[in-house]
Scaffold this motif. Structure first.
Motif, short mmCIF file in Angstrom:
data_model
loop_
_atom_site.label_atom_id
_atom_site.label_comp_id
_atom_site.label_asym_id
_atom_site.label_seq_id
_atom_site.Cartn_x
_atom_site.Cartn_y
_atom_site.Cartn_z
N ILE A 1 0.88 -1.17 0.00
CA ILE A 1 0.00 0.00 0.00
C ILE A 1 0.92 1.23 0.00
O ILE A 1 1.82 1.31 0.83
N VAL B 1 -6.08 3.41 -5.99
CA VAL B 1 -7.29 3.26 -5.17
C VAL B 1 -8.08 4.56 -5.16
O VAL B 1 -9.25 4.60 -5.47
N GLN B 2 -7.41 5.61 -4.76
CA GLN B 2 -8.04 6.93 -4.83
C GLN B 2 -7.02 7.98 -4.45
O GLN B 2 -6.14 7.74 -3.64
N VAL C 1 -3.53 7.26 -3.07
CA VAL C 1 -3.39 5.92 -2.49
C VAL C 1 -3.37 4.85 -3.58
O VAL C 1 -4.23 4.84 -4.47
N PHE C 2 -2.37 3.98 -3.50
CA PHE C 2 -2.21 2.90 -4.47
C PHE C 2 -2.00 1.59 -3.73
O PHE C 2 -1.50 1.59 -2.61
N GLU C 3 -2.30 0.49 -4.39
CA GLU C 3 -2.05 -0.80 -3.77
C GLU C 3 -1.84 -1.87 -4.83
O GLU C 3 -2.17 -1.66 -6.00
N TYR D 1 -4.90 -7.22 2.93
CA TYR D 1 -5.73 -6.71 4.02
C TYR D 1 -7.01 -7.54 4.06
O TYR D 1 -7.43 -8.13 3.07
N THR D 2 -7.65 -7.55 5.21
CA THR D 2 -8.88 -8.31 5.32
C THR D 2 -10.10 -7.46 4.99
O THR D 2 -11.18 -7.98 4.76
N GLY D 3 -9.91 -6.16 4.99
CA GLY D 3 -11.04 -5.32 4.61
C GLY D 3 -10.57 -3.96 4.12
O GLY D 3 -9.55 -3.45 4.58
N ARG D 4 -11.28 -3.40 3.16
CA ARG D 4 -11.01 -2.03 2.74
C ARG D 4 -12.34 -1.33 2.61
O ARG D 4 -13.25 -1.85 1.95
N GLU D 5 -12.47 -0.20 3.23
CA GLU D 5 -13.73 0.50 3.23
C GLU D 5 -13.48 1.94 2.81
O GLU D 5 -12.53 2.56 3.26
N ILE D 6 -14.33 2.44 1.95
CA ILE D 6 -14.20 3.84 1.56
C ILE D 6 -15.42 4.60 2.04
O ILE D 6 -16.55 4.20 1.79
N MET D 7 -15.18 5.65 2.78
CA MET D 7 -16.27 6.51 3.24
C MET D 7 -16.23 7.78 2.39
O MET D 7 -15.17 8.28 2.07
N GLY D 8 -17.39 8.30 2.06
CA GLY D 8 -17.44 9.54 1.28
C GLY D 8 -17.30 9.26 -0.19
O GLY D 8 -17.69 8.21 -0.68
#
Lengths: 87, 87
Positions: free
Chosen positions: A4, A28-29, A32-34, A70-77
């Protein structure tokens, strides 16, 4: 390995940083890259960024994981990856 | 669980976002935070950010890991965590 990457670079260098990171990772946004990357490519990526960034102004942070995603990725907004930078 | 959080919020909300994230996580640099967090606190953190952010402008990305920390973290360029935001 899985990486990441988050960068914070001066406006003049953002376009180039984006281009370099996109060669090796998924965007990613915003800054941020992965993605999965080989050791050899990680070395290349880091070299290219080193050449670009201004050490007094910019910073790049790299998290590396052996192979575990990762076990989870969440984007808010707003989901920015699909819009802003493509204009 | 272990969390890496990156936010990108409008200038007016940066101070508040920083304050919220710092209550629960360690500030790495600029808009990047990380740390061990309980499920209950993660819920609280997300609620506080939800109340703050403008869904049309801002975004927050949250990576969650079961308990495994990253195997490496590398910072290239300026180590911003110690300076900018404290002014």
């Amino acid at each position: 390995m899985f990486v990441i990457l988050v960068y914070d670079v001066g406006e003049k260098r953002v376009g180039k940083a984006l281009k370099i990171c996109r060669k090796y990772l998924h965007w990613v946004q915003n800054s941020v890259f992965e993605g999965e990357i080989s050791k050899a490519n990680l070395v290349k990526l880091k070299k290219e960024l080193e050449m670009l960034i201004d050490n007094d102004e910019d910073s790049v942070i790299l998290y590396t994981f052996r192979s575990q995603k990762y076990t989870g990725r969440e984007i808010m907004g707003k989901e920015k990856a699909t819009t802003d930078f493509l204009i």
